[in-house]
Design a protein around this motif. Structure first.
Motif, PDB file in Angstrom:
ATOM      1  N   PHE A 208      11.221  -4.190  10.362  1.00 54.14           N
ATOM      2  CA  PHE A 208       9.839  -3.750  10.248  1.00 54.14           C
ATOM      3  C   PHE A 208       9.871  -2.273  10.643  1.00 54.14           C
ATOM      4  O   PHE A 208      10.107  -1.962  11.800  1.00 54.14           O
ATOM      5  CB  PHE A 208       8.964  -4.563  11.200  1.00 54.14           C
ATOM      6  CG  PHE A 208       7.494  -4.486  10.923  1.00 54.14           C
ATOM      7  CD1 PHE A 208       6.824  -3.287  10.986  1.00 54.14           C
ATOM      8  CD2 PHE A 208       6.771  -5.638  10.627  1.00 54.14           C
ATOM      9  CE1 PHE A 208       5.467  -3.217  10.743  1.00 54.14           C
ATOM     10  CE2 PHE A 208       5.410  -5.575  10.385  1.00 54.14           C
ATOM     11  CZ  PHE A 208       4.762  -4.358  10.450  1.00 54.14           C
ATOM     12  N   PRO A 209       9.666  -1.336   9.692  1.00 51.64           N
ATOM     13  CA  PRO A 209       9.902   0.083  10.004  1.00 51.64           C
ATOM     14  C   PRO A 209       9.052   0.582  11.174  1.00 51.64           C
ATOM     15  O   PRO A 209       7.929   0.123  11.379  1.00 51.64           O
ATOM     16  CB  PRO A 209       9.513   0.790   8.711  1.00 51.64           C
ATOM     17  CG  PRO A 209       9.611  -0.230   7.668  1.00 51.64           C
ATOM     18  CD  PRO A 209       9.271  -1.526   8.301  1.00 51.64           C
ATOM     19  N   ASP A 210       9.620   1.510  11.915  1.00 50.72           N
ATOM     20  CA  ASP A 210       8.959   2.050  13.101  1.00 50.72           C
ATOM     21  C   ASP A 210       7.948   3.109  12.671  1.00 50.72           C
ATOM     22  O   ASP A 210       8.183   4.310  12.783  1.00 50.72           O
ATOM     23  CB  ASP A 210      10.025   2.629  14.023  1.00 50.72           C
ATOM     24  CG  ASP A 210       9.435   2.982  15.370  1.00 50.72           C
ATOM     25  OD1 ASP A 210       8.220   2.789  15.549  1.00 50.72           O
ATOM     26  OD2 ASP A 210      10.194   3.441  16.225  1.00 50.72           O
ATOM     27  N   LEU A 211       6.795   2.639  12.149  1.00 49.00           N
ATOM     28  CA  LEU A 211       5.830   3.564  11.544  1.00 49.00           C
ATOM     29  C   LEU A 211       5.153   4.445  12.576  1.00 49.00           C
ATOM     30  O   LEU A 211       4.880   5.629  12.312  1.00 49.00           O
ATOM     31  CB  LEU A 211       4.768   2.772  10.780  1.00 49.00           C
ATOM     32  CG  LEU A 211       5.258   2.118   9.502  1.00 49.00           C
ATOM     33  CD1 LEU A 211       4.183   1.231   8.933  1.00 49.00           C
ATOM     34  CD2 LEU A 211       5.645   3.172   8.496  1.00 49.00           C
TER      35      LEU A 211
ATOM     36  N   THR B 203       0.819  -1.208   0.000  1.00 48.24           N
ATOM     37  CA  THR B 203       0.000   0.000   0.000  1.00 48.24           C
ATOM     38  C   THR B 203       0.853   1.259   0.000  1.00 48.24           C
ATOM     39  O   THR B 203       0.334   2.368   0.057  1.00 48.24           O
ATOM     40  CB  THR B 203      -0.929   0.044   1.224  1.00 48.24           C
ATOM     41  OG1 THR B 203      -0.140  -0.175   2.386  1.00 48.24           O
ATOM     42  CG2 THR B 203      -2.021  -0.988   1.148  1.00 48.24           C
ATOM     43  N   GLY B 204       2.179   1.064  -0.012  1.00 45.13           N
ATOM     44  CA  GLY B 204       3.055   2.228  -0.067  1.00 45.13           C
ATOM     45  C   GLY B 204       3.195   2.957   1.248  1.00 45.13           C
ATOM     46  O   GLY B 204       3.745   4.053   1.315  1.00 45.13           O
ATOM     47  N   THR B 205       2.706   2.342   2.345  1.00 40.53           N
ATOM     48  CA  THR B 205       2.761   3.019   3.632  1.00 40.53           C
ATOM     49  C   THR B 205       4.184   3.100   4.172  1.00 40.53           C
ATOM     50  O   THR B 205       4.536   4.047   4.880  1.00 40.53           O
ATOM     51  CB  THR B 205       1.872   2.261   4.634  1.00 40.53           C
ATOM     52  OG1 THR B 205       0.662   1.923   3.989  1.00 40.53           O
ATOM     53  CG2 THR B 205       1.594   3.081   5.858  1.00 40.53           C
ATOM     54  N   LEU B 206       5.002   2.088   3.841  1.00 37.06           N
ATOM     55  CA  LEU B 206       6.342   2.026   4.437  1.00 37.06           C
ATOM     56  C   LEU B 206       7.165   3.260   4.096  1.00 37.06           C
ATOM     57  O   LEU B 206       7.986   3.708   4.889  1.00 37.06           O
ATOM     58  CB  LEU B 206       7.074   0.779   3.933  1.00 37.06           C
ATOM     59  CG  LEU B 206       6.604  -0.559   4.487  1.00 37.06           C
ATOM     60  CD1 LEU B 206       7.509  -1.664   3.995  1.00 37.06           C
ATOM     61  CD2 LEU B 206       6.599  -0.528   5.999  1.00 37.06           C
ATOM     62  N   LYS B 207       6.944   3.821   2.885  1.00 35.01           N
ATOM     63  CA  LYS B 207       7.792   4.932   2.480  1.00 35.01           C
ATOM     64  C   LYS B 207       7.102   6.271   2.697  1.00 35.01           C
ATOM     65  O   LYS B 207       7.701   7.321   2.505  1.00 35.01           O
ATOM     66  CB  LYS B 207       8.165   4.769   0.999  1.00 35.01           C
ATOM     67  CG  LYS B 207       9.195   3.677   0.810  1.00 35.01           C
ATOM     68  CD  LYS B 207       9.552   3.490  -0.638  1.00 35.01           C
ATOM     69  CE  LYS B 207      10.428   2.259  -0.795  1.00 35.01           C
ATOM     70  NZ  LYS B 207       9.984   1.369  -1.856  1.00 35.01           N
ATOM     71  N   SER B 208       5.835   6.196   3.126  1.00 37.67           N
ATOM     72  CA  SER B 208       5.073   7.428   3.237  1.00 37.67           C
ATOM     73  C   SER B 208       5.495   8.245   4.463  1.00 37.67           C
ATOM     74  O   SER B 208       5.917   7.700   5.475  1.00 37.67           O
ATOM     75  CB  SER B 208       3.588   7.067   3.326  1.00 37.67           C
ATOM     76  OG  SER B 208       2.874   8.177   3.788  1.00 37.67           O
ATOM     77  N   GLN B 209       5.393   9.585   4.342  1.00 44.50           N
ATOM     78  CA  GLN B 209       5.687  10.451   5.479  1.00 44.50           C
ATOM     79  C   GLN B 209       4.420  11.100   6.014  1.00 44.50           C
ATOM     80  O   GLN B 209       4.435  11.745   7.062  1.00 44.50           O
ATOM     81  CB  GLN B 209       6.688  11.550   5.075  1.00 44.50           C
ATOM     82  CG  GLN B 209       8.052  11.036   4.669  1.00 44.50           C
ATOM     83  CD  GLN B 209       8.815  10.426   5.832  1.00 44.50           C
ATOM     84  OE1 GLN B 209       8.558  10.757   6.989  1.00 44.50           O
ATOM     85  NE2 GLN B 209       9.735   9.521   5.548  1.00 44.50           N
ATOM     86  N   ASP B 210       3.303  10.937   5.288  1.00 40.55           N
ATOM     87  CA  ASP B 210       2.056  11.590   5.644  1.00 40.55           C
ATOM     88  C   ASP B 210       1.383  10.833   6.789  1.00 40.55           C
ATOM     89  O   ASP B 210       1.041   9.662   6.642  1.00 40.55           O
ATOM     90  CB  ASP B 210       1.158  11.605   4.383  1.00 40.55           C
ATOM     91  CG  ASP B 210      -0.193  12.209   4.687  1.00 40.55           C
ATOM     92  OD1 ASP B 210      -0.306  12.820   5.764  1.00 40.55           O
ATOM     93  OD2 ASP B 210      -1.101  12.056   3.859  1.00 40.55           O
TER      94      ASP B 210
ATOM     95  N   GLY C 134       5.111  -6.429  15.171  1.00 44.42           N
ATOM     96  CA  GLY C 134       5.945  -5.829  14.144  1.00 44.42           C
ATOM     97  C   GLY C 134       6.161  -4.347  14.400  1.00 44.42           C
ATOM     98  O   GLY C 134       7.285  -3.846  14.346  1.00 44.42           O
ATOM     99  N   LEU C 135       5.062  -3.643  14.719  1.00 44.82           N
ATOM    100  CA  LEU C 135       5.181  -2.205  14.959  1.00 44.82           C
ATOM    101  C   LEU C 135       5.958  -1.918  16.240  1.00 44.82           C
ATOM    102  O   LEU C 135       6.644  -0.910  16.356  1.00 44.82           O
ATOM    103  CB  LEU C 135       3.784  -1.576  15.058  1.00 44.82           C
ATOM    104  CG  LEU C 135       3.012  -1.489  13.760  1.00 44.82           C
ATOM    105  CD1 LEU C 135       1.609  -0.984  14.009  1.00 44.82           C
ATOM    106  CD2 LEU C 135       3.735  -0.576  12.778  1.00 44.82           C
ATOM    107  N   TYR C 136       5.843  -2.822  17.213  1.00 50.23           N
ATOM    108  CA  TYR C 136       6.475  -2.551  18.506  1.00 50.23           C
ATOM    109  C   TYR C 136       7.952  -2.934  18.506  1.00 50.23           C
ATOM    110  O   TYR C 136       8.802  -2.151  18.896  1.00 50.23           O
ATOM    111  CB  TYR C 136       5.731  -3.300  19.608  1.00 50.23           C
ATOM    112  CG  TYR C 136       6.266  -2.992  20.978  1.00 50.23           C
ATOM    113  CD1 TYR C 136       6.022  -1.755  21.565  1.00 50.23           C
ATOM    114  CD2 TYR C 136       7.028  -3.917  21.667  1.00 50.23           C
ATOM    115  CE1 TYR C 136       6.531  -1.453  22.806  1.00 50.23           C
ATOM    116  CE2 TYR C 136       7.544  -3.615  22.914  1.00 50.23           C
ATOM    117  CZ  TYR C 136       7.295  -2.379  23.479  1.00 50.23           C
ATOM    118  OH  TYR C 136       7.812  -2.083  24.703  1.00 50.23           O
ATOM    119  N   ASN C 137       8.249  -4.157  18.061  1.00 52.45           N
ATOM    120  CA  ASN C 137       9.638  -4.630  18.132  1.00 52.45           C
ATOM    121  C   ASN C 137      10.436  -4.348  16.862  1.00 52.45           C
ATOM    122  O   ASN C 137      11.646  -4.546  16.843  1.00 52.45           O
ATOM    123  CB  ASN C 137       9.671  -6.131  18.421  1.00 52.45           C
ATOM    124  CG  ASN C 137       9.218  -6.432  19.826  1.00 52.45           C
ATOM    125  OD1 ASN C 137       9.497  -5.672  20.747  1.00 52.45           O
ATOM    126  ND2 ASN C 137       8.501  -7.522  19.999  1.00 52.45           N
TER     127      ASN C 137
END
Lengths: 522, 369
Positions: free
Chosen positions: B187-190, B99-106, B285-288
């Motif tokens: 797993f990027p720290d979104l 979904t392209g979220t990993l690279k998004s800054q918004d 994933g988001l936490y660790n």
């Protein structure tokens, strides 16, 4: 006529293997498949004269041999060129195929003809035939330059492990998911006692008994607390032990033991009263690297027999050593199976409460199963350590326990012959078949498939990245377990009891059908 | 004479035990004087480990719910459950990547992406778990108990290897420098990025001056876990399906006679457990901030330990056990040595099974185990 199917199965399996190995493998497979086919037929045939039985086996053997040779030639001239290996019709190909055919047909007929002998002679004849194949194997292997012996030795290590686990799971009915822990204890005992790690170099022939003793001791110590637990929970507790032991071996790299009384307790009390301690701390062990952690212990001493030191590049002596250990193992287990102890194992497996009422001590019986089961893991561990010469904690993790369990379950829980077959099948598949399949696929990919996909580089990369069967070995183990549980939960060669337990419903149904048929007739 | 011996036996055994722990404990990093000194020197560290332990414990607790529900109903250790959680992590990672979220800054886009990933992870986890039940456990429902257990172990291996293959596909799992399916993936720290881009400090206690770190991630994981657990509890206590589940757990044959569709109830149990595992996968994933094909094995054993600790079959117990195991792991990581954490968790499991097989909140069930 109904046996032709068996012949087709053996012929096709042997033929498919030749795709992967090529060369002299046809002859070797002819020997194994011939003996195997003979034994399989021998069990099914009615008794009769030797000549009649051999005649009866002839068409089946011809079908099997013909299929194998046909597939082998097809592989040589159609499939192999697709992997980039062109083989001309030279003398080796001709000789290998002819010898393979003769071996297949001859051995199948010879073994089938044993059915014509009376029962005692039949057994002797089978034993002699198997012994001849077992003894001849490494020499034929060296002669044919196939280098299968080192892989077969691995399979035989797992056969011993399977036989040991079979005592615990098969005979005593105690689910053990951490059996590799005892394998690890055997291997590390050997490693610590015969390596430069601690500058101790004990003789292998002594160490193997020490390793077995140590494994038995730990089997007893780890078995004792699990006595009140049953079923699934027993599996989980043993799994826990099986995970803790490799962690301990991995982490015992900086062992310091301070005597607590002089180091902490007395100084602590003195400090409470405001005085600086004058007691000298007794340091029992300081900063000892016991197991070398993930680096592993290396190199471990090799056995020396009459002044001859076993070498890594000559596998034949190792092969006979492990065959000797297996014979000892099988002999001991067979004796135990028939003894009072063996019968009490089976009694507590069937019904612990009832057998306790009949005067069997469940505590003693279960502990004996754990300790004796562990002894054979100790043997296997000692041999493994000496053979590989380097041991690492990661070898003995959960997956090793599961592979051993796979050996027992695939072969047939509670049956010595079954476990031996299971060990050979699983480990040859794992160590011989998969690497060969990998090379074969790689050749096929590089030479035929990838050039065909050159228009699509993404797909090309994806295919070449994923076409590695070694990557999927645990997937295959998992599939084996799941499929076996659905199709044949009693294993390839089950023990009579297990078959009865697992197919009780069908048998009752069959009896009922018979009765209803009789009733209709009447 | 005998009474004197008995009188002193317990204290003597206790003294010997303490002596042995002091003597041999330091080998496994259990060096009590050193730990005591460390706590006395920096007490706020204790609170910090508490926070980490609670957040990790929340994830463990959610996975443990799946184990405890399945064991409650069909008395089977679903070995593959930890691996369903691992698949949940990879599903989330792949969805976020596609979904392209990993690279998004918004921040808005990140928020929407995370919600989509949560839904996908829950659906995939639930479907996978129910499929596993259908393929590997249902045909063996009347077989001897060893058969489904072995089948479960086999399923666990299969799912682990699906994860390994999945992790190796670079178009599905972005590699961030690590290549190959066997490597641990980042797993990027979104969540932190989302809050930084909203001009908020992700550390909630930054201005308090306590020297503690309590980030928005910790809060979110604990709150989400709490919501899921309370929701599940209400569901099992108050809905018709929940009632059917409890009835099936109590007595399968009687429930069948009363017209409850056993197959559907069991499937529903696996669906719920798998969905929870998928949600836990996204949270972990988001936490660790890592994803690894083998992470399901350790997480599975920790969660199973938690379920047993709380009393298997008991939902509240699983939550309690999860938090306790999370705390144990955090303190072991912090004060002992991360190398030994697994051994301590397993040791706990073994000790509970030996001394209190029904767990902290479990009821006495005779000789079930």
């Amino acid at each position: 006529m109904q046996h032709i199917k068996t012949g087709v199965i053996f012929g096709v399996l042997a033929g498919l293997f030749t795709f992967l190995f090529g060369g002299w493998s046809v002859t070797m497979l002819g020997i194994f498949a011939g003996a195997g086919l003979g034994l399989a037929l021998e069990n099914k045939l009615e008794r009769g004269t030797q000549l009649a039985k051999a005649k009866e086996a002839l068409p089946v053997a011809l079908v099997a041999g013909g299929l194998m040779v046909a597939l082998s030639l097809f592989g040589n001239f159609v499939v192999q060129p697709a992997t980039g290996k062109f083989t001309a019709l030279n003398t080796i190909v001709v000789a290998a195929n002819i010898l393979g055919f003769i071996a297949m047909v001859g051995l199948a007929m010879l073994t089938a003809s044993f059915r014509g002998l009376d029962e005692k002679k039949e057994k002797t004849a089978k034993t002699i035939l198997l012994a001849a194949i077992v003894i001849a194997f490494p020499f034929i292997d060296v002669f044919m330059n196939l280098r299968w012996t080192s892989n077969i030795i691995f399979a035989l290590i797992f056969v011993i492990l399977g036989l040991g686990l079979n005592i615990v799971v098969g005979y005593a009915g105690l689910l053990n998911l951490g059996y590799a822990a005892f394998f690890a204890i055997g291997a590390y005992t050997t490693g610590i006692l015969s390596s430069p790690q601690h500058d101790i170099f004990l003789n292998f022939w002594l160490v193997i008994w020490l390793a077995a003793g140590m494994a038995a001791l730990w089997g007893f110590l780890l078995g004792a607390p699990t006595l009140p637990v049953r079923g699934d929970y027993l599996g989980i507790v043993t799994l826990g032990f099986g995970e803790i032991i490799p962690v301990i071996f991995k982490n015992l790299i900086d062992v310091t033991i301070n005597e607590p009384l002089t180091c902490w307790i007395i100084p602590g009390i003195q400090r409470l009263f405001g005085a600086t301690s004058t007691v000298a701390c007794i340091n029992l062990v300081s900063h000892m690297d016991l197991t070398a952690g993930e680096k592993g212990i290396n190199p471990i001493g090799r056995p020396i027999l009459f002044g001859y030191e076993f070498q890594s590049n000559n596998t034949t002596p190792w092969y006979f050593l492990i065959i000797l250990i297996i014979m000892l193992t099988v002999f001991l287990i067979q004796r135990m199976y028939k003894s009072r102890l063996g019968r009490s194992w089976m009694a507590i497996r069937e019904d612990e409460l009832a057998s306790a009422q009949m005067g069997i001590d469940p505590v003693k019986t279960k502990l004996a199963a754990f300790a004796i089961g562990a002894v054979f893991a100790g043997f296997a561990g000692a041999f493994y350590a000496a053979y590989i010469r380097a041991i690492f904690p990661s070898v003995f993790d959960f997956s090793a326990s599961i592979i051993i369990l796979c050996v027992v379950i695939l072969g047939g829980i509670g049956n010595i012959n079954g476990v031996i077959v299971g060990g050979l099948v699983i480990m040859t598949a794992d160590r011989l078949f998969l690497p060969a399949l990998k090379d074969f696929l790689k050749g096929l990919l590089d030479f035929t498939i990838l050039p065909a996909l050159s228009s699509n580089p993404g797909l090309q990369a994806a295919v070449s990245q994923n076409a590695n069967p070694i990557l999927y070995r645990f997937l295959l183990f998992g599939l084996t377990l799941v499929i076996m549980m659905r199709v044949r939960p009693e294993g390839l060669i089950p023990s009579a009891q297990m078959r009865a337990v697992l197919h009780a419903d069908e048998e009752i149904e069959a009896v009922q059908n018979d009765e209803s048929k009789k009733a209709k007739k009447g | 004479m005998k009474s004197t011996l008995q009188k002193f036996a317990r204290p003597i055994i206790a003294i010997i035990t303490i002596y042995l722990v002091l003597l041999l404990g330091p080998i496994a990093a259990l060096d009590i004087p050193v730990i005591a000194a460390s706590i006395a020197k920096n007490p706020s560290q204790l609170l910090q480990f508490l926070i980490i332990g609670l957040a990790n414990g929340a994830i463990i607790a959610i996975i443990a719910l799946g184990y405890t529900m399945v064991y409650g109903i069909i008395e089977l250790i679903n070995f593959a459950h930890g691996d369903v959680y691992m698949i949940g992590v990879f599903t989330a990672l792949t969805t976020l990547s596609l979904t392209g979220t990993l690279k998004s800054q918004d921040p808005v886009r990140i928020g929407i992406g995370i919600v989509i990933a949560l839904v996908v992870a829950v659906v995939v986890g639930a479907t996978l778990n129910a499929t596993i039940e259908r393929l590997a456990y249902r045909p063996l429902r009347n077989a001897p108990r060893l058969a489904p257990l072995i089948s479960a172990i086999g399923m666990s291996f299969i799912v682990e290897n699906i994860g390994l293959i999945w992790a190796g596909q670079s178009w599905l799992v972005p590699s961030f420098g690590t290549t190959g399916g066997g490597a641990q993936k980042e797993f990027p720290d979104l969540l932190s990025r989302m809050f930084v881009n909203m001009n908020m400090n992700p550390d909630l206690l930054a201005s308090s001056g306590l020297g503690l770190r309590f980030t928005i991630k910790d809060l979110l994981v604990i709150v989400l876990a709490g919501v899921l657990m309370i929701g599940l509890r209400q569901f099992v206590q108050h809905t018709k399906l929940g009632k059917a589940m409890r009835a099936t757990a109590q007595n399968r044959d009687a429930a069948k006679m009363l017209g409850i569709d056993i197959d559907w109830v069991i499937t529903a149990t696996f669906l719920i457990g798998g969905g929870l595992a998928g949600a836990a996968g996204l949270m972990a994933g988001l936490y660790n901030n890592n994803a690894w094909w083998f992470m399901g094995f350790r997480a599975g054993l920790q969660s199973f330990t938690a379920a047993v600790l709380g009393g298997i079959g008991n939902i509240t117990g699983a939550m309690l056990g999860g938090f306790l195991i999370g705390l144990l792991a955090a303190f072991s990581d912090g004060y002992l040595n991360a190398r030994w954490t697994n051994a301590w968790v397993f040791a706990t499991l073994v000790l509970i099974l030996l001394f209190r097989p029904n767990g902290l909140l479990g009821e006495q069930t005779g000789q079930k185990a």
